[in-house]
Design an enzyme around this catalytic site. Structure first.
Site, PDB file in Angstrom:
ATOM      1  N   LYS A  70      46.503  30.853  18.307  1.00  0.00           N
ATOM      2  CA  LYS A  70      47.388  31.127  19.453  1.00  0.00           C
ATOM      3  C   LYS A  70      48.640  31.878  18.993  1.00  0.00           C
ATOM      4  O   LYS A  70      49.773  31.451  19.209  1.00  0.00           O
ATOM      5  CB  LYS A  70      47.774  29.835  20.169  1.00  0.00           C
ATOM      6  CG  LYS A  70      46.584  29.090  20.772  1.00  0.00           C
ATOM      7  CD  LYS A  70      47.031  27.965  21.677  1.00  0.00           C
ATOM      8  CE  LYS A  70      45.883  27.274  22.375  1.00  0.00           C
ATOM      9  NZ  LYS A  70      45.129  26.351  21.527  1.00  0.00           N
ATOM     10  N   PRO A  75      54.684  42.482  17.392  1.00  0.00           N
ATOM     11  CA  PRO A  75      53.365  43.111  17.243  1.00  0.00           C
ATOM     12  C   PRO A  75      52.873  43.232  15.801  1.00  0.00           C
ATOM     13  O   PRO A  75      51.729  42.876  15.504  1.00  0.00           O
ATOM     14  CB  PRO A  75      53.567  44.494  17.886  1.00  0.00           C
ATOM     15  CG  PRO A  75      54.620  44.264  18.920  1.00  0.00           C
ATOM     16  CD  PRO A  75      55.546  43.241  18.328  1.00  0.00           C
TER      17      PRO A  75
END
Ligand code: C5P
Length: 252
Positions: A70, A75
């Protein structure tokens, strides 16, 4: 192994949650259940305890791994984490959709490039919509999101599709709508599965394997109904039978 939702057998659909701290328990469960489930889910609990020893052990024993990390970060960090997993032979993992399109598209792009470079199968990246521990009050008051849960989950699922994410983790009640709105190739993985004969534990909105299939779910995360059963193989077989029965009624 990557997830692929065409021609799935009942066994393929079961993702066994390995929520343990111990390699011995991993070894026991994988040896016992690898012929009865499609893959083994490694999450933060097992990873922070045994890290790659657990992943390598599952793979060496012949099991498939889904890394439910998760991820939610900038990024480049998430993309590098995904790339590291692929280099270690894990091509299926999860990230939070709330990480945004830049995080998601960068992660998908880097994962696909890494898989190609290392001759691995195409990666499968699943997006977390809204954790089932969230209710409307926490969404509205703590995150200040003005949408209701259904709208928010839909909104994030569109973001997933736009970002070339392969599918989402969602509850069965959300799965029905997602199945209608998105293509059949879009993967839906559903947790909190409880056959009628099992104990609910700490899960709140539970669903049976048959209901999950009827809602259009592709994969289901099952932990304690199998791992805590007196006879885990018998429990897995009962779930396989239930999935097969429900799948038959869909085909009629
Ligand atoms: O079947 P059981 O309740 O034991 O499964 C627990 C697993 O399901 C955990 O690994 C947890 O991460 C996962 N899960 C969940 N609810 C969610 C998402 C994942 O229980 N909404």
């Amino acid at each position: 192994m990557g997830f692929n939702n065409t021609n799935l057998s009942a066994k393929d659909r079961i993702v066994l949650a390995l929520d343990t701290d111990s390699l011995e328990e991993v070894e026991r469960l994988v040896n016992l259940l690898k012929d009865y489930v499609g893959c083994f889910k490694v999450g933060p609990q097992l990873f922070t305890s045994c890290a790659y020893d657990a992943i390598d052990l599952i793979k060496n024993l012949g099991g498939n791994v889904y890394f439910d990390g998760k991820f939610h970060d900038i990024p480049s960090t998430v993309a590098k984490a995904g790339s590291n997993l692929i280099k270690r032979g894990v091509t299926t993992f999860s990230a939070h959709l709330a990480g945004g399109s830049k995080m998601l598209t960068t992660t998908v792009k880097v994962a696909r490039e890494t898989a190609k470079k290392y001759n691995m199968p195409k990666p499968t990246i699943l997006g977390v919509t809204l954790l089932s521990s969230f209710g409307q009050r926490t969404l509205t008051e703590e995150l200040n999101v003005k949408m209701n849960i259904d709208e928010y989950v839909s909104h994030l699922t569109y973001l997933a599709q736009e970002s070339k994410i392969d599918g989402v983790i969602a509850s069965a009640s959300e799965a029905k709508r997602i199945r209608k709105e998105f293509s059949d190739e879009f993967i839906i993985l559903c947790p909190a599965i409880r056959p009628t004969w099992s104990v609910v534990n700490d899960q709140i909105r539970v669903v049976t394997p048959a209901d999950a299939i009827r809602a259009g779910v592709d994969y289901m995360v099952v932990g304690r109904p199998i791992t805590a059963a007196e006879d885990p193989i018998a429990a897995a077989n009962m779930i396989i039978d239930e999935i097969e029965e429900a799948s038959k009624t869909l085909q009629i």
